[in-house]
Design an enzyme around this catalytic site. Structure first.
Site: not given
Lengths: 144, 113
Positions: A51, A55, A109
């Site tokens: 994650e 990002n 997303r």
């Protein structure tokens, strides 16, 4: 400091390419094996790392590339993973961390990245400054 | 790592999507485009996602599944899942997907509905 408590550190510099997301989470998983974690703990950390790195690729560097700095520290049974970029930064960290918040216009997303990091790690700290970059520091105690 | 990310199989008005080993941002990139193409050229009433190869999934996988769910819901279709292992199952639960898509044990069960 006894031998057992001496921190061990892994440092990586990765190009912010989506194909490096898998490499990053697997490398951290291999490094944390020395803590003798359960399979579930490894999966937790892999997901959180994925994650944070995603990002950095998508948001920090806006898909334009850059360097992602990953530092993993093992001290006693505590694992610390820092994922840092020198991209655009986050103006409103609180908003960015809200579940389901996303800036994605294409609707693919989920906006759950930070929620997953918080769910899978004991502690998640985000430091960011617009135009300077973002650092995500995550900690997890490995039970054993 | 360089295998095709998704393979597709049609059974009547049902589309089965075989998902890759690693369902992350990198591997998800083609799914929306590819399924949009298939949906525009075929009459599909149901999408079934096959997780049996998938060993890892993160929130990027949730994003794309939610997106496909909304697409199917708009046209009154349904979406189902089978073959999910323990890691994928935890992520699917946390991402709220199991409230939207029915989970089956096998492909046959998912197709029959």
């Amino acid at each position: 400091m006894s031998e057992q408590n001496k921190p061990e550190i892994l440092k990586m510099e990765l190009e912010a390419l989506s194909q490096n997301e898998e490499f990053a989470r697997v490398a951290v998983a291999v490094f944390m094996a020395r803590l003798d974690p359960t399979l579930e703990e490894v999966e937790d950390v892999k997901t959180a790392v994925s994650e944070a790195v995603t990002n950095a690729v998508i948001h920090g560097y806006q898909g334009k590339g850059g360097i992602i700095y990953i530092e993993v520290t093992v001290e006693g049974q505590e694992l610390t993973v820092s994922v840092r970029d020198t991209g655009i930064g986050i103006t409103d960290i609180k908003q960015a961390m809200e579940p389901m918040f996303t800036t994605d216009p294409d609707g693919v997303r989920s906006g759950m990245g930070f929620s997953f990091m918080e769910a899978f790690m004991d502690q998640v700290e985000v430091k960011s400054e617009p135009d300077k970059g973002t650092a995500v520091i995550m900690k997890k105690k490995i039970s054993r | 790592m360089n295998q095709p990310h998704f393979t597709y199989e049609a059974e009547g008005h049902t589309l089965i999507v075989h998902l890759p080993e690693e369902l992350d941002h990198h591997n998800c990139s083609g799914l929306k485009y590819e399924t949009d193409l298939i949906l525009s050229e075929n009459y599909i009433r149901r999408i079934i996602f096959d997780f049996s190869r998938t060993r890892f999934m993160d929130s990027s996988g949730i994003g794309i599944l939610l997106n496909r769910y909304k697409q199917m819901a708009l046209s009154g279709g349904s979406v189902a899942i089978y073959g999910a292992g323990s890691q994928a199952l935890r992520i699917l639960k946390m991402g709220g997907i199991l409230k939207l898509m029915k989970l089956y044990d096998s492909k046959e069960a998912a197709v029959t509905g």
